[in-house]
Design an enzyme around this catalytic site. Structure first.
Site, PDB file in Angstrom:
ATOM      1  N   ASP A   1      -7.226 -13.816   1.119  1.00  0.00           N
ATOM      2  CA  ASP A   1      -8.201 -13.010   1.856  1.00  0.00           C
ATOM      3  C   ASP A   1      -9.044 -12.155   0.928  1.00  0.00           C
ATOM      4  O   ASP A   1      -8.616 -11.791  -0.163  1.00  0.00           O
ATOM      5  CB  ASP A   1      -7.480 -12.092   2.855  1.00  0.00           C
ATOM      6  CG  ASP A   1      -6.444 -11.194   2.179  1.00  0.00           C
ATOM      7  OD1 ASP A   1      -5.699 -11.709   1.322  1.00  0.00           O
ATOM      8  OD2 ASP A   1      -6.395  -9.993   2.481  1.00  0.00           O
ATOM      9  N   GLU A   2     -10.230 -11.848   1.392  1.00  0.00           N
ATOM     10  CA  GLU A   2     -11.090 -10.839   0.783  1.00  0.00           C
ATOM     11  C   GLU A   2     -11.203 -10.998  -0.742  1.00  0.00           C
ATOM     12  O   GLU A   2     -10.954 -10.071  -1.491  1.00  0.00           O
ATOM     13  CB  GLU A   2     -10.560  -9.439   1.113  1.00  0.00           C
ATOM     14  CG  GLU A   2     -10.495  -9.167   2.607  1.00  0.00           C
ATOM     15  CD  GLU A   2      -9.924  -7.800   2.957  1.00  0.00           C
ATOM     16  OE1 GLU A   2     -10.440  -7.199   3.902  1.00  0.00           O
ATOM     17  OE2 GLU A   2      -8.972  -7.349   2.303  1.00  0.00           O
TER      18      GLU A   2
ATOM     19  N   TRP B   1      -7.220 -13.492  11.145  1.00  0.00           N
ATOM     20  CA  TRP B   1      -7.206 -12.036  11.349  1.00  0.00           C
ATOM     21  C   TRP B   1      -8.544 -11.452  11.724  1.00  0.00           C
ATOM     22  O   TRP B   1      -8.602 -10.429  12.377  1.00  0.00           O
ATOM     23  CB  TRP B   1      -6.649 -11.334  10.105  1.00  0.00           C
ATOM     24  CG  TRP B   1      -7.527 -11.332   8.887  1.00  0.00           C
ATOM     25  CD1 TRP B   1      -7.675 -12.336   7.980  1.00  0.00           C
ATOM     26  CD2 TRP B   1      -8.359 -10.255   8.438  1.00  0.00           C
ATOM     27  NE1 TRP B   1      -8.548 -11.969   6.997  1.00  0.00           N
ATOM     28  CE2 TRP B   1      -8.977 -10.685   7.245  1.00  0.00           C
ATOM     29  CE3 TRP B   1      -8.641  -8.976   8.917  1.00  0.00           C
ATOM     30  CZ2 TRP B   1      -9.879  -9.890   6.533  1.00  0.00           C
ATOM     31  CZ3 TRP B   1      -9.523  -8.184   8.198  1.00  0.00           C
ATOM     32  CH2 TRP B   1     -10.124  -8.647   7.023  1.00  0.00           C
TER      33      TRP B   1
ATOM     34  N   ASP C   1      -0.127  -6.295  -3.639  1.00  0.00           N
ATOM     35  CA  ASP C   1      -1.537  -6.007  -3.370  1.00  0.00           C
ATOM     36  C   ASP C   1      -2.089  -5.244  -4.578  1.00  0.00           C
ATOM     37  O   ASP C   1      -1.369  -5.003  -5.560  1.00  0.00           O
ATOM     38  CB  ASP C   1      -1.700  -5.225  -2.058  1.00  0.00           C
ATOM     39  CG  ASP C   1      -2.990  -5.615  -1.338  1.00  0.00           C
ATOM     40  OD1 ASP C   1      -4.062  -5.460  -1.948  1.00  0.00           O
ATOM     41  OD2 ASP C   1      -2.919  -6.078  -0.189  1.00  0.00           O
TER      42      ASP C   1
ATOM     43  N   HIS D   1      -6.722  -9.116  -4.292  1.00  0.00           N
ATOM     44  CA  HIS D   1      -5.613  -8.197  -3.986  1.00  0.00           C
ATOM     45  C   HIS D   1      -4.535  -8.242  -5.068  1.00  0.00           C
ATOM     46  O   HIS D   1      -3.342  -8.203  -4.777  1.00  0.00           O
ATOM     47  CB  HIS D   1      -4.996  -8.526  -2.613  1.00  0.00           C
ATOM     48  CG  HIS D   1      -5.890  -8.194  -1.459  1.00  0.00           C
ATOM     49  ND1 HIS D   1      -5.923  -6.947  -0.872  1.00  0.00           N
ATOM     50  CD2 HIS D   1      -6.811  -8.939  -0.798  1.00  0.00           C
ATOM     51  CE1 HIS D   1      -6.813  -6.952   0.122  1.00  0.00           C
ATOM     52  NE2 HIS D   1      -7.375  -8.140   0.182  1.00  0.00           N
TER      53      HIS D   1
ATOM     54  N   TRP E   1      -0.423  -2.372   8.556  1.00  0.00           N
ATOM     55  CA  TRP E   1      -1.060  -2.222   7.244  1.00  0.00           C
ATOM     56  C   TRP E   1      -0.985  -0.746   6.869  1.00  0.00           C
ATOM     57  O   TRP E   1      -1.231   0.122   7.726  1.00  0.00           O
ATOM     58  CB  TRP E   1      -2.511  -2.709   7.304  1.00  0.00           C
ATOM     59  CG  TRP E   1      -2.589  -4.164   7.643  1.00  0.00           C
ATOM     60  CD1 TRP E   1      -2.849  -4.717   8.857  1.00  0.00           C
ATOM     61  CD2 TRP E   1      -2.356  -5.256   6.740  1.00  0.00           C
ATOM     62  NE1 TRP E   1      -2.795  -6.092   8.775  1.00  0.00           N
ATOM     63  CE2 TRP E   1      -2.500  -6.446   7.488  1.00  0.00           C
ATOM     64  CE3 TRP E   1      -2.045  -5.351   5.380  1.00  0.00           C
ATOM     65  CZ2 TRP E   1      -2.339  -7.717   6.924  1.00  0.00           C
ATOM     66  CZ3 TRP E   1      -1.888  -6.609   4.824  1.00  0.00           C
ATOM     67  CH2 TRP E   1      -2.035  -7.772   5.583  1.00  0.00           C
ATOM     68  N   THR E   2      -0.651  -0.466   5.631  1.00  0.00           N
ATOM     69  CA  THR E   2      -0.195   0.898   5.351  1.00  0.00           C
ATOM     70  C   THR E   2      -1.074   1.695   4.382  1.00  0.00           C
ATOM     71  O   THR E   2      -0.585   2.600   3.715  1.00  0.00           O
ATOM     72  CB  THR E   2       1.251   0.863   4.815  1.00  0.00           C
ATOM     73  OG1 THR E   2       1.288   0.037   3.648  1.00  0.00           O
ATOM     74  CG2 THR E   2       2.216   0.333   5.851  1.00  0.00           C
ATOM     75  N   GLU E   3      -2.357   1.371   4.303  1.00  0.00           N
ATOM     76  CA  GLU E   3      -3.224   2.198   3.459  1.00  0.00           C
ATOM     77  C   GLU E   3      -3.032   3.684   3.777  1.00  0.00           C
ATOM     78  O   GLU E   3      -2.924   4.515   2.882  1.00  0.00           O
ATOM     79  CB  GLU E   3      -4.697   1.844   3.678  1.00  0.00           C
ATOM     80  CG  GLU E   3      -5.148   0.584   2.972  1.00  0.00           C
ATOM     81  CD  GLU E   3      -5.080  -0.638   3.872  1.00  0.00           C
ATOM     82  OE1 GLU E   3      -4.283  -0.643   4.828  1.00  0.00           O
ATOM     83  OE2 GLU E   3      -5.833  -1.601   3.619  1.00  0.00           O
TER      84      GLU E   3
ATOM     85  N   ASP F   1      -2.559  -0.399  12.408  1.00  0.00           N
ATOM     86  CA  ASP F   1      -3.012   0.718  11.571  1.00  0.00           C
ATOM     87  C   ASP F   1      -4.241   1.390  12.198  1.00  0.00           C
ATOM     88  O   ASP F   1      -4.617   2.483  11.792  1.00  0.00           O
ATOM     89  CB  ASP F   1      -3.315   0.270  10.129  1.00  0.00           C
ATOM     90  CG  ASP F   1      -4.272  -0.915  10.055  1.00  0.00           C
ATOM     91  OD1 ASP F   1      -4.291  -1.747  10.995  1.00  0.00           O
ATOM     92  OD2 ASP F   1      -5.002  -1.033   9.051  1.00  0.00           O
TER      93      ASP F   1
ATOM     94  N   TYR G   1      -4.043  -4.926  15.115  1.00  0.00           N
ATOM     95  CA  TYR G   1      -3.832  -4.154  13.882  1.00  0.00           C
ATOM     96  C   TYR G   1      -3.353  -2.751  14.229  1.00  0.00           C
ATOM     97  O   TYR G   1      -4.108  -1.910  14.703  1.00  0.00           O
ATOM     98  CB  TYR G   1      -5.110  -4.145  13.032  1.00  0.00           C
ATOM     99  CG  TYR G   1      -5.154  -5.326  12.094  1.00  0.00           C
ATOM    100  CD1 TYR G   1      -4.491  -6.501  12.425  1.00  0.00           C
ATOM    101  CD2 TYR G   1      -5.819  -5.276  10.874  1.00  0.00           C
ATOM    102  CE1 TYR G   1      -4.497  -7.596  11.573  1.00  0.00           C
ATOM    103  CE2 TYR G   1      -5.828  -6.366  10.012  1.00  0.00           C
ATOM    104  CZ  TYR G   1      -5.166  -7.522  10.378  1.00  0.00           C
ATOM    105  OH  TYR G   1      -5.168  -8.601   9.527  1.00  0.00           O
TER     106      TYR G   1
ATOM    107  N   ARG H   1       0.850  -1.204   0.000  1.00  0.00           N
ATOM    108  CA  ARG H   1       0.000   0.000   0.000  1.00  0.00           C
ATOM    109  C   ARG H   1       0.871   1.232   0.000  1.00  0.00           C
ATOM    110  O   ARG H   1       0.622   2.197  -0.694  1.00  0.00           O
ATOM    111  CB  ARG H   1      -0.934  -0.008   1.191  1.00  0.00           C
ATOM    112  CG  ARG H   1      -2.242  -0.742   0.960  1.00  0.00           C
ATOM    113  CD  ARG H   1      -2.052  -2.164   0.456  1.00  0.00           C
ATOM    114  NE  ARG H   1      -3.314  -2.857   0.353  1.00  0.00           N
ATOM    115  CZ  ARG H   1      -3.909  -3.478   1.364  1.00  0.00           C
ATOM    116  NH1 ARG H   1      -3.308  -3.541   2.551  1.00  0.00           N
ATOM    117  NH2 ARG H   1      -5.073  -4.066   1.191  1.00  0.00           N
TER     118      ARG H   1
HETATM  119  C1  TNX Z   1      -7.717  -6.246   6.181  1.00  0.00           C
HETATM  120  S1  TNX Z   1      -5.594  -8.526   7.059  1.00  0.00           S
HETATM  121  C2  TNX Z   1      -6.846  -6.737   5.249  1.00  0.00           C
HETATM  122  C3  TNX Z   1      -5.777  -5.863   4.714  1.00  0.00           C
HETATM  123  C4  TNX Z   1      -5.986  -4.439   5.136  1.00  0.00           C
HETATM  124  C5  TNX Z   1      -6.330  -4.377   6.602  1.00  0.00           C
HETATM  125  C6  TNX Z   1      -6.516  -2.987   7.100  1.00  0.00           C
HETATM  126  C7  TNX Z   1      -6.196  -8.953   5.720  1.00  0.00           C
HETATM  127  C8  TNX Z   1      -6.076 -10.342   5.441  1.00  0.00           C
HETATM  128  N1  TNX Z   1      -6.809  -8.068   4.912  1.00  0.00           N
HETATM  129  O1  TNX Z   1      -5.745  -5.977   3.316  1.00  0.00           O
HETATM  130  O2  TNX Z   1      -4.807  -3.734   4.885  1.00  0.00           O
HETATM  131  O3  TNX Z   1      -7.520  -5.089   6.839  1.00  0.00           O
HETATM  132  O4  TNX Z   1      -6.670  -2.946   8.479  1.00  0.00           O
END
Ligand code: TNX
Length: 546
Positions: A312-313, A379, A181, A250, A455-457, A406, A404, A152
């Site tokens: 993830d996600e 997480w 990412d 990602h 996490w560096t958004e 961040d 976390y 990020r």
């Molecule tokens: C969730 S931790 C994410 C990251 C983000 C973070 C921000 C994870 C598996 N996915 O992509 O940077 O939250 O807090």
């Protein structure tokens, strides 16, 4: 006043003085640790800490050593202890007995902390005295990690090396290096150069939650030589670098570089905004092959037994609409897109297993079944950790609600643009790596340890990393290193002493008494989550793990 708190410490007679004639003698098997310690202490001592002449170490606690006489010897010896354990005796001399290089290294870190804070500067500091003491120490968990997101926002190699030093100071031993990412690809891949030529740079970055953009390009990447250097530098500090190549979500930066990896006909740019993205990899054979090429090079660079492949996600919108993804689902007789993701991760799990490596994935990889042997980085709260351990997977507890970094450290307006909920240094200190639900359950043995996350958004520079990571990383270190149980007043005292060390190093940690340099930018309102809204979000995320 050692951080993380050791298992046992008691006073002893005498005192050790570090001066320009202090010598350092080590068992040949500990010579790398000795070289490292010399490198740290020589500039401060003003001497070279050459090996002593005698082969027999001097008696450490003589009957009545003269306090503060100076020019003693530091000795590093192997003893019959577990590899990460050590015993440190300080009198006229200082002796570290360790089970292996890791234990000797941790003992050496403790010795540095026993010295006055000036020992953390890089110039001669006069005679530095340590009162006589005896320390017995060993970690509670073998996996004491930190996720560093350089995708990020890029951190220069120099900043990464400095962060490794700071992790080592806190006896952490795993750097989970989040290298790819949507917003950037940071690892040079010789076979596919556009991954960094195109994927390492983005046009601008989102700065808050109202869609404000900074209008400035951002980027950077590590060459393969840089990465080899980072891995070796970390290894010398007893830190394993575990790379993460996040798949199949990602991945927008990779798709921007090679559009054929995606699901769309129109080209994409490297993503400039945050949040869970809709662009994911397609599931063509050529795409699988592409990432095997990538991983071939990654495995060469990173010798760690573990490789993180994200998982993830992963939004399924594009797979639902894609004829080729639907064909793959039909061919394989899968039920749906969730199972397609599970197949995708299993396939790469197989690729890694065939090469003697273990797959680590975020807890979403549990959805749809997971190959045995895979490690789950949990997480979304702790439910993933409980579910994974009960299903027989090793687990790393990365709970966002506790770890976390961040997330902002205080509800006040003066904090940086908020992300998630509030997580104070006390909240982090209260974290317990074994989830409550697993206490008394044999599955608790599956918890290898824990990881905090940078996490560096919204962490856009090394200076901001300092502010967000410290002092919370020190609190985290106690939760994974020190014996179970918490003592907040004691921690506060240790931390106060520890902050003087961070001052001497030049770490720009968050100061409770200010000044707080990271004002919320005017015109960039935050979106602070109320605890209720945050909990509701977590419940929704993890409903499938219950
Ligand atoms: C969730 S931790 C994410 C990251 C983000 C973070 C921000 C994870 C598996 N996915 O992509 O940077 O939250 O807090």
């Amino acid at each position: 006043m050692i951080v993380p708190k050791p298992v046992k410490q008691e006073p002893r007679p005498g005192a050790f003085v570090l001066d320009e004639r202090t010598s350092l003698t080590a068992d040949p098997l500990l010579s790398e640790v000795a070289a490292w310690l010399r490198g740290e202490l020589a500039p401060v001592a003003g001497g070279e800490l050459l090996p002593g002449t005698g082969t027999e170490p001097l008696p450490v606690t003589g009957a009545e050593p003269l306090p503060g006489r100076g020019s003693g010897t530091i000795t590093l010896r192997l003893g019959d202890l577990p590899p990460e354990a050590y015993r440190l005796t300080v009198g006229q001399d200082a002796e570290i007995v360790a089970g292996g290089p890791a234990g000797a290294f941790h003992g050496a870190q403790t010795l540095r902390q026993l010295l006055p804070p000036a020992a953390f500067r890089k110039a001669p500091a006069g005679r530095l005295t340590v009162a006589g003491t005896y320390v017995e120490d060993a970690p509670r968990f073998p996996w004491r990690g930190c996720v560093l997101d350089v995708a990020r926002h890029f951190l220069t190699k120099h900043e990464v090396l400095r962060f490794i030093d700071l992790m080592a100071l806190h006896k952490l031993n795993v750097l989970h290096f989040h290298l790819t990412d949507d917003q950037g690809w940071r690892v040079e891949i010789r076979r596919h150069p556009r991954l960094t030529e195109v994927g390492a740079w983005r046009r601008e970055s989102q700065t808050g939650w109202n869609g404000a953009m900074d209008g400035r390009p951002h980027g950077g990447y590590y060459t393969q030589d840089d990465l080899r250097e980072i891995v070796a530098y970390a290894a010398r500090r007893q830190i394993m670098v575990v790379p993460e190549i996040d798949l199949p979500g990602h991945t927008q930066a990779a798709i921007a570089a090679y559009p054929e990896l995606g699901n769309l006909d129109t080209p994409l740019e490297v993503r400039t905004t945050w949040g869970v993205g809709v662009n994911v990899l397609n599931v063509e054979d050529t795409t699988l092959k592409f990432f095997e090429d990538v991983l071939d090079e990654v495995l060469e660079l990173f010798p760690s037994p573990y490789i993180v492949l994200g998982g993830d996600e992963v939004r399924k919108d594009q797979w639902r609409a894609s004829p080729s993804a639907q064909r793959r689902i039909a061919e394989l007789g899968l039920r749906d897109e969730e199972e397609l993701q599970s197949w995708f991760i299993r396939r790469f799990g197989g690729y890694l297993a065939a090469r003697g490596r273990r797959l680590v994935g975020w807890d979403e990889i549990l959805e749809g079944g997971l190959a045995p042997g895979a490690v789950v980085a949990s997480w979304r709260g702790e439910l993933g950790a409980v579910a994974a351990a009960r299903r027989g997977h090793d687990v790393i507890n990365c709970s966002n609600t506790s770890l976390y970094l961040d997330y902002r450290q205080d509800p006040g307006e003066q904090e940086p643009v908020p992300f998630g909920t509030v997580l104070t240094v006390e909240d982090v200190y209260a974290f317990e790596p074994i989830p409550a639900e697993l206490r008394g359950d044999p599955a608790a043995a599956r918890v290898l340890g824990a990881q905090c996350g940078v996490w560096t958004e919204l962490i856009d520079s090394g200076r901001r990393v300092d502010y967000m990571a410290f002092p919370r990383l020190a609190a985290f270190a106690e939760t994974v290193w020190s014996p179970a149980g918490r003592d907040l007043p004691g921690f506060r005292e240790r931390l106060a002493a520890h902050l003087r060390r961070l001052d001497a190093i030049g770490v720009e940690y968050r100061r409770a008494d200010g000044p707080l340099p990271w004002q919320t930018r005017p015109g960039v309102p935050g979106r602070p989550e109320t605890p209720e809204r945050w909990q509701a979000k977590l419940d929704a995320w993890t409903s499938n793990l219950r």
